[in-house]
Design a protein around this motif. Structure first.
Motif, short mmCIF file in Angstrom:
data_model
loop_
_atom_site.label_atom_id
_atom_site.label_comp_id
_atom_site.label_asym_id
_atom_site.label_seq_id
_atom_site.Cartn_x
_atom_site.Cartn_y
_atom_site.Cartn_z
N GLN A 1 0.87 -1.18 0.00
CA GLN A 1 0.00 0.00 0.00
C GLN A 1 0.91 1.24 0.00
N SER B 1 0.38 3.74 2.03
CA SER B 1 0.28 4.36 3.36
C SER B 1 1.62 4.55 4.08
N GLN C 1 2.85 8.01 4.56
CA GLN C 1 2.35 8.91 5.60
C GLN C 1 3.44 9.12 6.64
N ARG D 1 0.98 -7.08 -4.30
CA ARG D 1 0.41 -8.05 -3.36
C ARG D 1 0.43 -9.43 -4.00
N GLN E 1 -1.93 2.84 -6.28
CA GLN E 1 -2.77 3.52 -5.30
C GLN E 1 -2.48 5.01 -5.30
N GLU F 1 -2.55 7.72 -2.39
CA GLU F 1 -2.71 8.02 -0.98
C GLU F 1 -2.88 9.53 -0.85
N PHE G 1 -4.52 2.26 11.05
CA PHE G 1 -3.93 3.60 11.17
C PHE G 1 -4.95 4.72 11.13
N THR G 2 -6.25 4.38 11.10
CA THR G 2 -7.29 5.41 11.16
C THR G 2 -8.35 5.02 12.18
N ALA H 1 -6.84 10.70 6.32
CA ALA H 1 -6.08 10.07 5.24
C ALA H 1 -7.04 9.25 4.38
N PHE H 2 -6.62 9.04 3.16
CA PHE H 2 -7.41 8.13 2.30
C PHE H 2 -6.45 7.41 1.35
N1 DAH Z 1 -3.87 1.46 2.56
C1 DAH Z 1 -5.23 0.97 2.56
C2 DAH Z 1 -5.33 -0.25 1.66
O1 DAH Z 1 -4.46 -0.49 0.88
C3 DAH Z 1 -6.19 2.02 2.05
C4 DAH Z 1 -6.33 3.14 3.04
C5 DAH Z 1 -7.34 3.07 3.98
C6 DAH Z 1 -5.47 4.21 3.02
C7 DAH Z 1 -7.49 4.09 4.89
C8 DAH Z 1 -5.63 5.24 3.91
C9 DAH Z 1 -6.66 5.17 4.85
O2 DAH Z 1 -4.83 6.29 3.95
O3 DAH Z 1 -6.79 6.17 5.75
O4 DAH Z 1 -6.28 -0.99 1.77
#
Ligand code: DAH
Length: 361
Positions: free
Chosen positions: A180, A182, A185, A206, A220, A222, A262-263, A317-318
């Motif tokens: 990912q 993430s 971050q 993966r 992805q 982020e 992380f959230t 975050a997303f």
């Molecule tokens: N990294 C997560 C995934 O690969 C997706 C994700 C979810 C990223 C929540 C984020 C978050 O920054 O806050 O499934």
């Protein structure tokens, strides 16, 4: 019995017969080779007209001038006809050669095949563009990542299934291909003081079994923001603005409770199915919604891990799948088409054939 016509009469007939035969043969010659054969036959040194001239000596003296003049006239006339015919044939040949080389400048031109950006690249450009306009910075991180940034600093409990060897490719116990984006971050916030507002596009990996919706390699996007007083409403407003800029005003966004280490709280992000506009179809499994990623308020533990004070700042975050968004944007139903592993139904291939799904053979 032939009636007697006298020497001159019969000789004159012979000349005229040969003369007209020669002219007819010249006239009929269809190409230069044939014409040359005719010339040799009638006008050559041993040709038929030359033979007539030689035969003059055998005529009675008084007849010679008359027949001689006639023979000369026949030869001169035949030579003239030959020359005209030769010129005509040469002209025709030259014209035919020119005709064969003629270029029709009125034909429409052939358009060169111009390449275009890959659908993933184009989608990414569009996404980046939207977030830049919303005031986000852009950063990139390593594809080969440490365990610490990948999971530990992101508050994954020990033995969380995301760290399972099945989830990604390990280079060593501590080094892996990131599953990912993430981890960035942590890297990004460690280096900077708040406020931060940044997007991180990148390639992830993966150990997924490849099928129409999964690939071992994918992308992805982020995004995260940390500042004083940042709320979940800012997250919704930002993602909503993104979705409408990307897919149009009619698109809606749905948040549902989810879990990410992380959230807290965490939310799944879904969009109105772009294929059926929410009516329900195969692509959205008749739900009318398509999940595009995860999001949430950054867990205080993560803020502490990067040296921020969770009492002072908050953030969200997303993470979104770029492949998914690109597939929706272009109506691609098999992720393998993005990586050249599957033929795109209905799309012409390089050899001009139309492709369908590969048969089992
Ligand atoms: N990294 C997560 C995934 O690969 C997706 C994700 C979810 C990223 C929540 C984020 C978050 O920054 O806050 O499934």
């Amino acid at each position: 019995m032939q009636p007697f016509r006298g020497v001159i009469g019969s000789m004159e007939d012979d000349v005229r017969t040969l003369w007209s035969a020669a002219k007819a043969a010249i006239e009929q010659a269809g190409d230069p080779d044939e014409l040359e054969r005719v010339r040799i036959e009638y006008l050559g040194r041993k040709g038929k007209l030359a033979a007539l001239r030689r035969g003059l000596g055998k005529l009675p003296q008084p007849d010679r001038p008359v027949i001689g003049r006639l023979v000369n006239e026949a030869i001169a006339d035949t030579e003239g006809a030959f020359k005209r015919k030769r010129a005509a044939l040469t002209d025709a040949a030259a014209e035919a050669a020119l005709e064969a080389e003629r270029i029709d400048v009125t034909l429409p031109g052939r358009a060169p095949r111009i390449g275009t950006l890959h659908p993933l690249t184009e989608s990414l450009h569009e996404m980046v563009d939207i977030f830049l306009r919303l005031g986000f910075a852009i950063a990139e991180g390593p594809e080969i990542e440490n365990y610490y940034y990948s999971f530990e600093a992101l508050n994954y409990p020990l033995h969380h299934p995301a760290m399972d060897e099945q989830m990604t490719f390990y280079v060593s116990d501590d080094v892996l291909l990131r599953s990912q984006t993430s981890p960035m971050q942590i890297r990004y916030m460690q280096e900077r003081e708040p406020p931060v507002r940044v997007i991180v596009p990148g390639r992830c990996f993966r150990r997924d079994t490849v099928d129409a919706t999964h690939c071992h390699t994918f992308y992805q996007l982020e995004g995260f923001m940390v500042d004083e007083g940042v709320t979940f409403a800012d997250l919704k407003g930002t993602l909503n603005a993104f979705a409408k800029a990307m897919y149009g005003e009619r698109i809606s966004m749905r948040f549902r409770p989810d879990f990410f280490p992380f959230t807290e709280p965490s939310a799944e992000i879904a969009l109105t199915c772009i294929m059926c506009e929410g009516a329900g179809c195969r692509v959205c499994s008749a739900t009318g919604w398509l999940e595009i990623g995860g999001s949430g308020m950054i867990d205080p533990v993560v803020l502490v891990n990067v040296g921020y004070d969770p009492e002072k700042v908050s953030g969200w975050a997303f993470g979104m799948g770029i492949d998914r968004l690109a597939m929706l944007r272009y109506g691609i139903t098999d992720i393998r088409a993005l990586y050249g592993d599957a033929p795109v139904p209905g799309m012409a291939t390089a050899d001009g054939a139309r492709s369908g799904h590969r048969s089992a053979s």
